[in-house]
Design an enzyme around this catalytic site. Structure first.
Site, PDB file in Angstrom:
ATOM      1  NE  ARG A   9      68.702  11.208  28.055  1.00 19.66           N
ATOM      2  CZ  ARG A   9      68.579  10.975  26.756  1.00 19.66           C
ATOM      3  NH1 ARG A   9      69.040  11.811  25.855  1.00 19.66           N
ATOM      4  NH2 ARG A   9      68.005   9.859  26.343  1.00 19.66           N
TER       5      ARG A   9
ATOM      6  CE  LYS B  39      64.725  12.378  20.578  1.00 21.26           C
ATOM      7  NZ  LYS B  39      65.776  12.225  19.557  1.00 21.26           N
TER       8      LYS B  39
ATOM      9  CB  SER C  91      68.886   4.387  21.522  1.00 19.20           C
ATOM     10  OG  SER C  91      68.227   3.149  21.522  1.00 19.20           O
TER      11      SER C  91
ATOM     12  CE  LYS D   9      71.444  10.932  16.455  1.00 20.18           C
ATOM     13  NZ  LYS D   9      69.994  10.920  16.559  1.00 20.18           N
TER      14      LYS D   9
ATOM     15  CE1 TYR E 156      64.752  12.487  33.472  1.00 21.32           C
ATOM     16  CE2 TYR E 156      64.836  11.803  31.177  1.00 21.32           C
ATOM     17  CZ  TYR E 156      65.455  11.987  32.401  1.00 21.32           C
ATOM     18  OH  TYR E 156      66.776  11.680  32.539  1.00 21.32           O
TER      19      TYR E 156
ATOM     20  CG  HIS F 226      66.606  10.314  15.422  1.00 20.22           C
ATOM     21  ND1 HIS F 226      66.443   9.084  16.015  1.00 20.22           N
ATOM     22  CD2 HIS F 226      67.108  11.114  16.385  1.00 20.22           C
ATOM     23  CE1 HIS F 226      66.835   9.140  17.272  1.00 20.22           C
ATOM     24  NE2 HIS F 226      67.255  10.353  17.523  1.00 20.22           N
TER      25      HIS F 226
ATOM     26  CG  ASP G  21      68.508  13.959  18.813  1.00 12.64           C
ATOM     27  OD1 ASP G  21      68.747  12.767  18.556  1.00 12.64           O
ATOM     28  OD2 ASP G  21      67.461  14.329  19.373  1.00 12.64           O
TER      29      ASP G  21
ATOM     30  NE  ARG H  57      62.640   9.350  23.205  1.00 13.38           N
ATOM     31  CZ  ARG H  57      62.333   8.234  22.562  1.00 13.38           C
ATOM     32  NH1 ARG H  57      61.083   7.949  22.258  1.00 13.38           N
ATOM     33  NH2 ARG H  57      63.265   7.402  22.189  1.00 13.38           N
TER      34      ARG H  57
END
Ligand code: TSX
Ligand code: MN
Length: 595
Positions: free
Chosen positions: A379, A220, A262, A266, A211, A240, A287, A70
């Site tokens: 990822r 998001k 982050s 999580k 991405y 979140h 998430d 991001r």
């Protein structure tokens, strides 16, 4: 151009977008397996998708080295006034931003197909769900949206029946001239990348990146940024947060929603196997949580997503066995390393480092090579339904009733393992001041303290002072039915720099304490910062921690905490007159309790 649906707003938007972007073809997605396979064939033919021999129906993708995460510097909240976006967002005037982006979008899909992806965030037809439509020129985005959201003809039917939707426009920004051969991961240079949100008109415009959160606009962009603005207007919450269900040995269920910045693990928490005897833990989401007050006055949560887009690096049978079992088939991997026998590999997956790999840039790699084999932000994209501990109610359209909110951060000192807020307002104060030390995995100076209120700093699309007030308002409405609020820190270290708490499965001991607090089964002692477990309040059976170790882990040093006050004041000052008086009062009371 023929009308693709019976939804006039959608048809007009498709037509306008095609006139602007000039694609060769338009394709309306229906979410079927056949469609998925069609996209895969296309991606295999162009060399973008690398089939993995070791994992059925799984593929590896390698992004352009400039397009790996991001991009917060290029993410914009475009509201009519800058003050509405607030101090935590990049703001550009909507007229100016739309002008700039329309010029970029002009002809940007030449030589490509424009895919129209109707998707539902949340179970189709749930009162908490929302419909989005993403237009994209990336088949990688199409397959990823298949996994991460609900793409189906049922959504088209709802749209045909006149249901509204959130338009999400995406282009990789790489038109193809006639006869020009494509690259493996087409995208635009960094100065042309824009991730733009127009929360006043529920609109998303993304350009130049293929991405993750920049391109899979359900996550998001819609799921948090646009949803947070809608939630404030409509009186619900878009957070979140992971969602999980704990069941005690008597069969009583508790539902927890937890927010962490982050690098706090999580996803590991969301799929945890509890070590505490007789307790069960099930995953509902890793998430995002969308939450509404139900008819009984309690707060109900759904996971609006249908997959996991998780960081691969560090995921292993030690840190997250349930994630590893989720990844056996039907997975899209991005920026992982490739083994000689056709499997993926990443740093931390196991102890044996292969003697040869192809790294995330497509180069030969050996243990002597300089950089990492997998990108640190590599990822996996996998269906949530494949998780062995997915809760049977994870798609319940009514959601699950939340009993407990947890905030937390990564702190090597000062903050004890677990404590409870005195009240809702105090809990909101804990969320608003949540802080984490930076690690090698995130940008900035390693070890510096960063405040990330509610883990929402990059995702709240309106003035964050107003967001704090929205939390206070929700508490007022929930009254005695409000979830109780706790704060945790799994990462405290002793003077030798060793972790004091084993973490992972043993975090279930802190969760058990919270459940027993709810039931009034276990006491707590008042401290200056909140309610702490009493001696033997935490179940430490079989964990093998010395009393001295526990004492260090739970210690509240008034001197250290007093030193936090100026930093919190500085953090709050940024919000000016938008900071709720009730939070100023909480800060004042904390300072008074510290003496
Ligand atoms: O995810 C983590 N969690 C939450 C798990 C449910 N991690 C990984 C962090 C980065 C993503 C953790 N790391 C946790 C944790 O609770 N705790 C720690 C710190 C730690 C690391 C290794 C050990 C202990 C603590 N190892 C041994 O004690 C052997
Ligand atoms: Mn996240």
């Amino acid at each position: 151009m023929p009308a693709l649906t019976k939804n006039e707003k959608l048809n007009n938007w498709i037509k306008e977008t095609a006139e602007m972007c000039r694609p060769d073809d338009i394709y309306l997605c229906n979410g079927t397996k056949e469609e998925y396979n069609l996209m895969i064939e296309k991606l295999k033919a162009s060399g973008s998708a690398i089939p993995l021999k070791k994992r059925p129906n799984s593929y590896l993708f390698r992004s352009d080295p400039s397009d790996v995460a991001r991009i917060e510097d290029h993410t914009f909240i475009s509201t009519s006034s800058k003050d509405e976006a607030g101090p935590t967002n990049n703001w550009i005037d909507p007229v100016e931003l739309k002008n700039t982006m329309k010029n970029l979008y002009k002809g940007c899909m030449k030589g490509r197909t424009m895919y129209v992806i109707p998707f539902s965030m949340g179970p189709v037809g749930s009162p908490i769900s929302k419909i989005g439509v993403e237009i994209t020129d990336s088949p990688y985005v199409v397959i990823s949206m298949h996994v991460m959201t609900r793409v189906s003809s049922r959504v088209i039917e709802l749209l045909n029946a006149g249901e509204d939707f959130i338009p999400c426009l995406h282009s990789i920004g790489a038109p193809l001239d006639k006869g020009q051969t494509d690259v493996q991961w087409p995208c635009a240079p960094i100065e042309k990348k824009y991730i733009s949100h127009f929360p006043e008109e529920n609109l998303i415009w993304s350009y130049g990146s293929g991405y993750g959160g920049n391109a899979l606009l359900g996550k998001k962009c819609l799921g948090l940024r646009i949803a947070s603005a809608i939630a404030r207007r409509e009186g619900w919450m878009a957070e979140h947060m992971v969602i999980l269900r704990l069941t005690n040995p008597e069969g009583k269920q508790y539902h927890i929603a937890a927010a962490f910045p982050s690098a706090c693990g999580k996803t590991n928490l969301a799929m945890m196997l509890p070590s505490v005897k007789g307790w069960k833990c099930e995953c509902i989401g890793d998430d995002i949580a969308w939450m509404k007050i139900g008819a009984d006055g309690r707060l109900y949560a759904i996971n609006p997503e249908s997959g996991f887009f998780g960081v691969a690096t560090g995921t292993s049978y030690d840190t997250n066995p349930m994630a590893m079992d989720t990844l056996k088939e039907n997975v899209i991997f991005t920026n992982c390393a490739l083994t000689d026998d056709g499997d993926v590999w990443w740093e931390g997956i196991n102890d044996d480092v292969p003697s040869h790999l192809i790294d995330w840039k497509g180069q030969d790699w050996t243990p002597e090579s300089k950089g990492d084999a997998a990108h640190p932000n590599a990822r996996f994209t996998a269906p949530a339904s494949q998780c062995p501990v997915i809760c049977k109610d994870w798609e319940n359209p009514n959601g699950v009733p939340i009993d407990i909110f947890i905030f937390g951060g990564r702190r090597s000192s000062v903050v004890p393992l677990v404590y409870e807020a005195f009240s809702w307002d105090h809990g909101v104060f804990l969320g608003a001041t949540a802080a984490s030390e930076t690690t090698f995995a995130n940008i900035g100076e390693v070890g510096s303290l960063r405040r990330d209120p509610f883990a929402m700093k990059p995702f709240c699309s309106y003035n964050m002072g107003d967001y704090f007030q929205h939390w206070l308002n929700m508490g007022d409405r929930l009254g005695s039915k409000a979830p109780r609020i706790f704060y945790v820190n799994w990462f405290r270290k002793n003077h030798d720099g060793r972790f004091l708490w084993p973490g992972f499965s043993d975090n279930s001991r802190a969760l058990k304490w919270m459940c027993e607090r709810i039931d009034g089964k276990v006491g707590a002692k008042k401290s200056a910062i909140g309610l702490l477990p009493v001696d033997r309040g935490l179940d430490l059976n079989g964990i093998g921690l010395s009393p001295k170790n526990m004492e260090e882990l739970m210690e509240v040093d008034l001197k250290e905490w007093k030193a936090e006050i100026p930093d919190i004041e500085k953090h709050f000052a940024v919000f000016g007159n938008r900071l709720p008086e009730r939070l100023k009062k909480q800060l004042k009371e904390l300072a008074e309790r510290l003496g």
